[in-house]
Design a protein around this motif. Structure first.
Motif, PDB file in Angstrom:
ATOM      1  N   ALA A 138     -70.078 -47.720 -42.097  1.00 23.86           N
ATOM      2  CA  ALA A 138     -71.537 -47.815 -42.203  1.00 23.86           C
ATOM      3  C   ALA A 138     -72.036 -49.198 -41.794  1.00 23.86           C
ATOM      4  O   ALA A 138     -73.045 -49.325 -41.092  1.00 23.86           O
ATOM      5  N   ASN A 142     -74.402 -49.563 -38.656  1.00 27.23           N
ATOM      6  CA  ASN A 142     -75.730 -50.082 -38.969  1.00 27.23           C
ATOM      7  C   ASN A 142     -76.072 -51.296 -38.099  1.00 27.23           C
ATOM      8  O   ASN A 142     -77.198 -51.442 -37.612  1.00 27.23           O
ATOM      9  N   GLU A 143     -75.085 -52.165 -37.901  1.00 23.28           N
ATOM     10  CA  GLU A 143     -75.289 -53.349 -37.079  1.00 23.28           C
ATOM     11  C   GLU A 143     -75.576 -52.972 -35.630  1.00 23.28           C
ATOM     12  O   GLU A 143     -76.451 -53.568 -34.987  1.00 23.28           O
ATOM     13  N   ALA A 146     -79.084 -51.340 -35.384  1.00 16.57           N
ATOM     14  CA  ALA A 146     -80.155 -52.299 -35.663  1.00 16.57           C
ATOM     15  C   ALA A 146     -80.473 -53.140 -34.435  1.00 16.57           C
ATOM     16  O   ALA A 146     -81.616 -53.594 -34.241  1.00 16.57           O
ATOM     17  N   TYR A 190     -74.947 -56.916 -46.916  1.00 15.16           N
ATOM     18  CA  TYR A 190     -74.736 -55.571 -47.440  1.00 15.16           C
ATOM     19  C   TYR A 190     -74.162 -55.495 -48.859  1.00 15.16           C
ATOM     20  O   TYR A 190     -73.858 -54.409 -49.341  1.00 15.16           O
ATOM     21  N   GLU A 205     -79.069 -49.708 -48.805  1.00 16.97           N
ATOM     22  CA  GLU A 205     -79.289 -49.501 -47.369  1.00 16.97           C
ATOM     23  C   GLU A 205     -78.111 -48.779 -46.730  1.00 16.97           C
ATOM     24  O   GLU A 205     -78.285 -47.983 -45.795  1.00 16.97           O
ATOM     25  N   LEU A 206     -76.898 -49.042 -47.225  1.00 21.15           N
ATOM     26  CA  LEU A 206     -75.723 -48.346 -46.718  1.00 21.15           C
ATOM     27  C   LEU A 206     -75.505 -47.023 -47.440  1.00 21.15           C
ATOM     28  O   LEU A 206     -75.178 -46.003 -46.821  1.00 21.15           O
ATOM     29  N   HIS A 209     -76.853 -43.585 -46.322  1.00 18.17           N
ATOM     30  CA  HIS A 209     -76.332 -42.933 -45.125  1.00 18.17           C
ATOM     31  C   HIS A 209     -75.032 -42.179 -45.372  1.00 18.17           C
ATOM     32  O   HIS A 209     -74.496 -41.564 -44.448  1.00 18.17           O
TER      33      HIS A 209
END
Length: 292
Positions: A138, A142-143, A146, A190, A205-206, A209
């Motif tokens: 994740a 995510n990185e 983004a 994170y 945020e993680l 997902h």
């Protein structure tokens, strides 16, 4: 009625298990989970069973075996889940195999470049244990998303056979020292300090997902996952016989979308091929991509 607790074992050593008993437990574990227990791990089994038997008040392996085989379906399922948690090795860490994550990063970059805005990246972490693998994926994804000017989405399904292990994964709380394995920039972004000061919590945020769910790999034929863009399965196949490994990997291959990639642990499967997949050549990795 629950089993009474006892302290009768407080001064007793671990009871010895004869060859017939060991074979019985070996057969039960392989039948229920597919995992094999070599003769060299007999002492591990004795210790693990004895600890649980002490907690329940059993003195004989036969009595505990019967406890697992009879009684209500719910009570048997609950006890089996606890025992599987004790018998499965949960040795894992964040970004455990760097080369495999580097390959995933490259794959995600390609996905972002090729797919249209609004596309969704579907990921499956097989044998996720206490969640470090799923959260590592994740963070990486995510990185990448983004940094992309076009809006894209992703979701990770993380499965394991052990309910207690999955509970730990969902909670997402780890000893602070374990997070030291994570790049400082990602760690700052994170993770949040835990209440005790000795732990860290994965950021919501993680978590939003990832869906953690129970799945026995012997039941892959009934798994609802299909058309997955990325399947990540490492440090799990080592517990299975050669023919079972191939069976599991074949089932996973069927769940890949066209262009999807399956990442396995290096050396966990040898001399395996699939007519719809081709080997991905990337240093110190074992991965396959679906081409038809």
């Amino acid at each position: 009625m629950g089993v009474a607790m006892t302290d009768r074992w407080s001064i007793r050593s671990t009871p010895a298990m004869d060859a017939e008993q060991f074979q019985l437990w070996q057969a039960l574990l392989e039948d229920r989970t597919g995992m094999t227990l070599s003769d060299a791990r007999k002492s591990f089994l004795e210790t693990s069973l004895s600890i649980r038997m002490r907690e329940l008040g059993f003195e004989e392996y036969e009595t505990y075996y019967e406890h697992l085989m009879v009684g209500t379906t719910e009570s048997r399922a609950m006890e089996w889940s606890i025992l599987v948690d004790r018998l499965t090795v949960q040795e894992t860490s964040f970004f455990r195999h760097q080369s495999s994550y580097a390959l995933v990063e490259e794959y995600v970059q390609g996905f972002v470049a090729e797919q249209p805005e609004g596309a969704n990246l579907d990921v499956w972490s097989v044998g996720c244990s206490t969640g470090e693998e799923a959260y590592s994926l994740a963070m990486l994804i995510n990185e990448q998303l983004a940094d992309n000017s076009r809006k894209m989405f992703y979701g990770i399904t993380a499965t394991d056979i052990s309910l207690p292990t999955l509970a730990k994964a969902r909670k997402g709380e780890y000893a602070a020292r374990r997070a030291l394995q994570v790049d400082p920039v990602l760690r700052e972004k994170y993770f949040m300090p835990g209440e005790s000061g000795q732990t860290v919590m994965v950021a919501p945020e993680l978590k939003q997902h990832i869906c953690f769910a129970r799945l026995n790999v012997l039941d892959l034929g009934n798994a609802p996952m299909n058309n997955m863009d990325l399947i990540f399965c490492q440090n799990m196949l080592i517990y299975f016989r050669r023919w079972r490994k191939r069976q599991i990997v074949n089932r996973l291959a069927e769940r890949l979308a066209l262009g999807g990639m399956m990442v396995l642990g290096p050396g966990e499967v040898t001399d395996w091929q699939h007519p719809d997949l081709e080997r991905v050549h990337f240093a110190d990795t074992l991965a396959f991509r679906r081409v038809k």
